[in-house]
Enzyme design. Structure first.
Site, PDB file in Angstrom:
ATOM      1  N   LYS A 132       0.810  -1.221   0.000  1.00  0.00           N
ATOM      2  CA  LYS A 132       0.000   0.000   0.000  1.00  0.00           C
ATOM      3  C   LYS A 132       0.844   1.272   0.000  1.00  0.00           C
ATOM      4  O   LYS A 132       0.391   2.320  -0.418  1.00  0.00           O
ATOM      5  CB  LYS A 132      -0.911   0.026   1.237  1.00  0.00           C
ATOM      6  CG  LYS A 132      -1.838  -1.155   1.374  1.00  0.00           C
ATOM      7  CD  LYS A 132      -3.095  -0.973   0.573  1.00  0.00           C
ATOM      8  CE  LYS A 132      -4.151  -1.987   0.887  1.00  0.00           C
ATOM      9  NZ  LYS A 132      -4.009  -3.255   0.222  1.00  0.00           N
ATOM     10  N   ASP A 133       2.067   1.196   0.485  1.00  0.00           N
ATOM     11  CA  ASP A 133       2.907   2.384   0.615  1.00  0.00           C
ATOM     12  C   ASP A 133       3.264   2.952  -0.750  1.00  0.00           C
ATOM     13  O   ASP A 133       3.745   2.230  -1.633  1.00  0.00           O
ATOM     14  CB  ASP A 133       4.190   2.037   1.383  1.00  0.00           C
ATOM     15  CG  ASP A 133       5.078   3.242   1.539  1.00  0.00           C
ATOM     16  OD1 ASP A 133       4.791   4.074   2.425  1.00  0.00           O
ATOM     17  OD2 ASP A 133       6.039   3.377   0.750  1.00  0.00           O
TER      18      ASP A 133
END
Length: 133
Positions: free
Chosen positions: A116-117
């Site tokens: 997700k980063d």
């Protein structure tokens, strides 16, 4: 440290990687890149770090904010690191999803399916584009 590269691309070992992850929590890479060279010049391994004076560490990481929490995490993670099986990074104190994903990418050459980063996603896109996969 080189601004265009991720912190994880500029460390020498797994412990330094985890230190970078903890330092990146709730701050940005530019701030961290100013702190880590001095940090690693003084303590380049978990064993050396665990001999450090607590207040010296606080002084070095102070500019990153959350100085007490961050310093405690660094010491506990370093203690954990000495007995860690090097499989699941989230077993280390203070290392969460980002740190685990980062460890998988940089040390196990695996890309988790649910990253997700945004910085890790940019890195993955760049690597896969240049490798042809």
């Amino acid at each position: 440290m080189i601004d265009e590269l991720m912190v994880q691309q500029q460390v020498s070992n797994k412990w330094q990687h985890m230190v970078g992850v903890i330092c990146l929590n709730c701050t940005n890479r530019r701030q961290v890149k100013k702190v880590l060279p001095n940090f690693f010049e003084r303590w380049d391994t978990a064993e050396k770090f665990l001999l450090a004076d607590y207040d010296d560490v606080k002084d070095i990481v102070r500019s990153l904010g959350m100085v007490n929490v961050r310093t405690k995490r660094l010491f506990q993670m370093s203690k954990d690191f000495l007995t860690w099986d090097q499989v699941d990074a989230q077993k280390l104190h203070g290392i969460g999803k980002y740190g685990s994903d980062s460890y998988e990418i940089f040390y196990n050459n695996k890309i988790p399916s649910d990253v997700k980063d945004k910085e890790l996603l940019k890195y993955i896109a760049n690597v896969t584009t240049h490798s042809g996969t």
